[in-house]
Design an enzyme around this catalytic site. Structure first.
Site, mmCIF file in Angstrom:
data_model
loop_
_atom_site.group_PDB
_atom_site.id
_atom_site.type_symbol
_atom_site.label_atom_id
_atom_site.label_comp_id
_atom_site.label_asym_id
_atom_site.label_seq_id
_atom_site.Cartn_x
_atom_site.Cartn_y
_atom_site.Cartn_z
ATOM 1 N N LYS A 191 9.875 66.788 68.055
ATOM 2 C CA LYS A 191 9.618 68.096 67.454
ATOM 3 C C LYS A 191 9.196 69.023 68.585
ATOM 4 O O LYS A 191 8.054 69.000 69.022
ATOM 5 C CB LYS A 191 8.502 67.975 66.410
ATOM 6 C CG LYS A 191 8.469 69.050 65.326
ATOM 7 C CD LYS A 191 8.497 70.484 65.793
ATOM 8 C CE LYS A 191 7.137 71.067 66.098
ATOM 9 N NZ LYS A 191 7.220 72.491 66.532
ATOM 10 N N SER A 245 -2.487 71.748 72.306
ATOM 11 C CA SER A 245 -3.886 72.172 72.373
ATOM 12 C C SER A 245 -4.821 71.095 71.823
ATOM 13 O O SER A 245 -4.415 70.251 71.013
ATOM 14 C CB SER A 245 -4.063 73.460 71.574
ATOM 15 O OG SER A 245 -3.740 73.221 70.225
ATOM 16 N N GLU A 266 -1.965 64.485 75.134
ATOM 17 C CA GLU A 266 -2.171 65.230 76.389
ATOM 18 C C GLU A 266 -2.550 66.635 75.985
ATOM 19 O O GLU A 266 -1.720 67.367 75.446
ATOM 20 C CB GLU A 266 -0.892 65.276 77.212
ATOM 21 C CG GLU A 266 -0.401 63.914 77.599
ATOM 22 C CD GLU A 266 -0.555 63.654 79.077
ATOM 23 O OE1 GLU A 266 -0.336 62.511 79.474
ATOM 24 O OE2 GLU A 266 -0.899 64.589 79.817
ATOM 25 N N CYS A 300 -1.274 73.355 81.740
ATOM 26 C CA CYS A 300 -2.446 72.558 81.350
ATOM 27 C C CYS A 300 -3.278 72.148 82.566
ATOM 28 O O CYS A 300 -4.479 71.980 82.445
ATOM 29 C CB CYS A 300 -2.014 71.353 80.545
ATOM 30 S SG CYS A 300 -0.735 70.401 81.350
ATOM 31 N N GLU A 398 -10.492 77.207 77.693
ATOM 32 C CA GLU A 398 -9.156 77.246 78.276
ATOM 33 C C GLU A 398 -8.504 78.564 77.890
ATOM 34 O O GLU A 398 -8.295 78.839 76.721
ATOM 35 C CB GLU A 398 -8.319 76.083 77.752
ATOM 36 C CG GLU A 398 -6.969 76.022 78.417
ATOM 37 C CD GLU A 398 -6.086 74.927 77.856
ATOM 38 O OE1 GLU A 398 -5.950 74.847 76.628
ATOM 39 O OE2 GLU A 398 -5.530 74.164 78.656
#
Ligand code: NAP
Ligand code: MG
Length: 502
Positions: A191, A245, A266, A300, A398
């Protein structure tokens, strides 16, 4: 795929949105009922692609295809050599179609075309590396269990794997996962992020061309809250590998509890660049400028926090800012630009919100800060805030944009405490010429990935992943294939058993 001659025109914008259906059981798939989502290029503000809004029903179809393909052994039971042959051919086709893949990647993600080309070629290298691993997967034996027992440890493919990917490195991140799952013998349902689905769909078709049996890789496009959620919950999926996220990762973990599927995550990062006073400041400045600008900071492992010894802070910040003056931000199809567009309006507003809040709170803005969304084209200048309180939002959250937060330290222990003082633990860079200090920092820092006197570099040999709330599990390297296996141990009786009852 378009041929090489067609791709000569590749640097033009498409005349209308290019439609790509889903990919299920070795074929393109869409029905008359399917609504298509039109993607506008964030670097140009015009429609460029369209992909289907898949449903739970479409996902069920894909999972059934993957289940059949796994259970009948068409991929899971063939030899590692045969799997490696397909993965190598896939790598060759990726390289042969680099120009087209890079073009779609840039149109949908907004990243500079030169960077897209680099990512597609590097991804092909990962497929080649994983092909080798298909022949390396093996177990273990224990011949020390006494005269009558032999112990075997087998590594078997985990089964049907769901892979959910983000929009920042659509093709590259998929290539850090998919070929390893395939090398292990798994079948897969992917996906991709709805904003950037086309290169994943193109790859699925290339895999069929490379000789991958039908049903081994299926792609269902659509919304994460619908298709992604259903994949994480699905009772017939054995593992979910999610990249995105931290909040959505948490939701995926909960959903995976339905059938106790294996989980790989991750997630986000707030990665420190730790600069000691003895560092090569020119080298560090260049890497810091790169680390915050690369992919417009939507990365990231972006080095978004500069933690620098007080004695060199002024000089280093000056050098970073001087380099950032030379960074060209703009038209992603112009190969000479360093930084392209922000992926979409929502992300653009989020980054701008952080910059505005920093200014409102009186944090010292020493470079950048300007953002433009004219004509639905989203650009943000690399931005540097100095004197950032390590407990503040700018230093803790972040941002996922080109925003650097600079804080200072006085002692080694303080540097490490600041570096580790966030909920994340994805990556860290350390700058010093002192070997002991470098090694000691490397040992102390909480991060899955450490760069010493460099940043954002590497190859498929080394595993990647996060400590703390940056994730669970590892991708790439030898561990990257183990991740998609289950261990089975067998006790083999070689002589007579000791009887329970005489
Ligand atoms: P995101 O919102 O978490 O989305 C990631 C993917 O998950 C997309 O495909 C999304 O689909 C899908 N999704 C959304 N809701 C879902 C749900 N309930 N269940 C299952 N899947 C769902 O992240 P993003 O905004 O795309 O990407 C930015 C984030 O990803 C950053 O925080 C960044 O740090 C992280 N990231 C981490 C790594 C890493 O390797 N650690 C790499 C890249 C990015 P749709 O968006 O199509 O709806
Ligand atoms: Mg999202």
């Amino acid at each position: 795929m378009v041929t090489t001659s067609e791709s000569k025109a590749a640097l033009n914008l498409p005349r209308e949105a290019i439609r790509t259906p889903m990919y299920i059981d070795g074929k393109h798939y869409a029905t008359a009922e399917h609504e298509f989502f039109t993607r506008r290029s964030p670097g140009h503000g015009v429609p460029v692609t369209a992909t289907a809004r898949g449903s739970r029903k479409d996902l069920d179809l894909a999972v059934s295809a993957a289940r059949r393909a796994f259970d009948d052994g068409r991929w899971s039971r063939i030899s590692g050599e045969e799997r490696a042959t397909v993965l190598l051919e896939a790598a060759r086709l990726i390289r042969a179609n680099c120009e087209t893949l890079a073009w779609f990647e840039t149109l949908e993600s907004g990243k500079p075309i030169a960077q897209s080309r680099g990512e597609i070629n590097a991804a092909a290298g990962i497929w080649e590396y994983a092909a080798g691993l298909a022949r390396v997967v093996h177990g273990d034996t224990h011949d020390t269990l006494g005269p009558d027992v032999l112990g075997l440890v087998m590594r078997q493919p985990v089964g049907v794997v769901g892979i959910v990917t983000p929009w920042n490195f659509p093709f590259f991140i998929l290539s850090e996962r998919l070929p390893f799952a395939l090398a292990a013998g798994c079948t897969v349902v992917v996906k991709p992020a709805e904003l950037t689905s086309t290169t994943t769909l193109k790859l699925a078709a290339l895999l069929t061309e490379a000789g991958l049996p039908d049903g081994v890789v299926n792609v269902v496009t659509g919304l994460g809250s619908v298709v992604g959620q259903a994949l994480a919950e699905h009772m017939d999926v054995d593992m979910i590998s999610f990249t995105g996220s931290t909040p959505v990762g948490r939701a995926v973990m909960t959903a995976a509890g339905a059938n106790m599927k294996k989980v790989g995550l991750e997630l986000g990062g707030k990665n420190p660049q730790i600069v000691f006073a003895d560092a090569d400041l020119d080298d560090a400045a260049d890497a810091i400028a790169f680390g915050i600008s690369f992919n417009a900071g939507q990365c990231c492992v972006s080095g978004s926090r500069l933690i620098v010894h007080r004695s060199v802070e002024g000089e280093l910040v000056e050098r970073v800012c001087a380099l950032l003056e030379k960074v060209r931000v703009g038209e992603p199809l112009d190969a000479s630009n360093h930084v392209g567009a922000i992926v979409e309006a929502r992300q653009f507003e989020k980054i701008r919100g952080f910059i505005e809040a920093g200014k409102r709170d009186g944090v010292q803005l020493v470079r950048g800060g300007r953002a433009s969304s004219e004509g639905e084209r989203f650009f943000i200048e690399p931005t540097v805030f100095r004197g950032v309180d390590p407990r503040s939002t700018l230093a803790q959250e972040e941002i996922f944009g080109p925003v650097l937060a600079v804080s200072t330290f006085d002692s080694f222990d303080e540097a490490i405490a600041l570096a580790n003082g966030v909920p994340y633990g994805l990556a860290a860079s350390i700058w010093t010429r002192d070997l002991q200090r470098a090694m000691k920092s490397m040992r102390e820092v909480q991060a899955g990935r450490v760069w010493i006197n460099c940043t954002i570099t590497g190859g498929p040999e080394l595993p990647i992943g996060g400590f703390k709330q940056s994730g669970i599990g590892r991708e790439t390297g030898r561990h990257g294939v183990d991740e998609y296996t289950e261990l089975k141990s067998a006790h083999v009786q070689l002589g007579n058993r000791t009887r329970w009852i005489g």
